[in-house]
Design an enzyme around this catalytic site. Structure first.
Site, PDB file in Angstrom:
ATOM      1  CG  ASP A 155      -2.208   0.740   1.044  1.00 39.63           C
ATOM      2  OD1 ASP A 155      -2.486   1.195  -0.084  1.00 39.63           O
ATOM      3  OD2 ASP A 155      -2.949   0.898   2.032  1.00 39.63           O
ATOM      4  CD  GLU A 228      -5.839   2.698   4.649  1.00 37.96           C
ATOM      5  OE1 GLU A 228      -6.769   1.885   4.664  1.00 37.96           O
ATOM      6  OE2 GLU A 228      -5.278   3.086   3.616  1.00 37.96           O
TER       7      GLU A 228
END
Length: 407
Positions: A155, A228
């Site tokens: 990610d 996040e």
């Protein structure tokens, strides 16, 4: 909310508009690799609804490109799930087996550190690198047992975190030398905080490295709001939440100049990490539709969706917005917040149902001398978490039209 490959059969001849059409990209491969891919093409299909290159287990290189191209054409997107250990990894693969489709297992920098152990030395990202490699090897050992295609991905990686990706790339280069494919299927570079030209220049530099070992690049344009796993964009200017077609076109042209380039685009269209009350997020999937039209015209190609998009910050999105985004070429949607809640909710429900058996090692409603070991065994509560996360992913696959797409 938020969640995003270009192949070739010969080296790019020149950076003309037609050269940038997906069907014309060339791939320069070694004779051994070319032979391997040719042999694969004539093998019996593992999945009746997917290209013959795609087999159960970890999918990389040409097979990954075929999978994403098929998803774009068939009109579905796979869940891309952030994981933090073997429990959440196994939930992903169990879910994919249940819904009958592919899945992307995604490692974050923080998730990698957690897998290695929070007490491990993380100087120079050592723990983050080691944890991601350990997790990837776990997936490779068990993925084929579930009978589904699994994509190994990482990610958000901002500029300051590039040494983390360097470490993972080194591991893939070593794995490629030994096995003819990379350890990881793909990596995301999130350089959206940098000026466009610098963002894409760095992405192009890494694309050249990735292309040599058949790794796909996911790049980000614009900014995904919210917070996040160490990426905090809660105060970002709202104008940066919406990517412009010209930016996508520029990135596409630059990256397409790299032989064997495979990439996807995480374009921002109002995406926000996390789940928020209705009305707090203005999602605009029409931006992706307009971008595809713009690119088709500029490229002069027949493909209505030249770019493969990914949808970051997908948790909490409406089914209507999700499926409209898929119609615009979204082939993967990231999901983290909802699966985190699902895992916790499963453990919470287990504790609530067995509370009287979890207060001491000995003694419960069945008797003062009755042992409780089978209730407080960590595998019991963790399994409840796995099951609940699995069920949430099955729902996500339904929303993404990713059910029963294998056979």
């Amino acid at each position: 909310m938020k969640f995003s490959f270009v192949s070739v059969l010969a080296l790019l001849a020149a950076p003309s508009a037609n050269a940038f059409a997906p069907s014309t990209f060339g791939v320069q491969r070694s004779p051994a690799t070319s032979s391997r891919l040719s042999a694969t093409a004539v093998e019996t299909k593992a999945f009746s609804k997917l290209p013959a290159t795609i087999k159960p287990g970890v999918v990389t290189g040409k097979a990954l490109l075929d999978l994403l191209e098929h998803a774009k054409t068939a009109g579905f997107a796979m869940p891309g799930v952030n994981i933090v250990g073997s429990n959440s990894i196994n939930s992903c693969m169990e879910a994919a087996k249940a819904y009958g489709g592919p899945i992307m297992v995604t490692f974050s920098k923080g998730g990698g550190q957690y897998i290695a152990g929070k007490a491990a030395d993380n100087t120079d990202d050592k723990a983050s690198i080691a944890g991601c490699i350990a997790g990837a090897k776990h997936v490779r050992e068990v993925a084929a047992l579930y009978g589904v295609p699994v994509v190994l991905h990482t990610d958000h990686c901002q500029k300051a975190w590039l040494p983390w990706i360097d470490g993972l790339l080194k591991a893939s280069e070593e794995y490629y030398a030994a096995h003819g494919e990379p350890l990881f299927s793909s990596h995301m570079l999130d350089l959206s905080e940098e000026p466009l030209e610098e963002n894409i220049a760095i992405c192009k530099e890494y694309m050249e490295k990735f292309a040599k070992v058949d790794i796909l690049l996911e790049f980000e344009l614009g900014v995904t709001g919210g917070e996040e796993d160490g990426v905090d964009n809660t105060d970002v200017d709202s104008s940066r939440l919406y990517t412009q077609p010209e930016e996508v076109m520029y990135a596409y042209e630059q990256l397409s100049q790299v032989p064997n380039a495979m990439f996807t685009c995480a374009a921002s269209f109002g995406n926000v990490h996390g789940v928020y009350a209705p009305g707090n997020v203005d999602l605009r999937p029409d931006i992706l539709h307009n971008t595809q039209k713009y690119m088709k015209e500029k490229l002069g190609c027949e493909d209505d969706k030249p770019m493969k998009f990914v949808f970051h910050g997908g948790s909490g999105s409406s089914v209507e917005d999700i499926q409209y985004a898929i119609e615009a070429g979204v082939i993967k949607m990231n999901i983290d917040t909802d699966t985190q809640w699902g895992f916790w909710d499963g453990m919470r429900a287990y504790e609530a149902a067995n509370r009287d058996y979890l207060q001491a090692q000995i003694g419960n409603p069945d008797g003062a001398d009755k042992p409780n070991k089978k209730y407080y065994d960590p595998r019991m509560s963790l399994r409840s978490g796995e099951e609940a996360m699995r069920d949430r992913l099955i729902q996500a696959a339904k929303d993404l039209k990713c059910e029963n797409v294998l056979d």
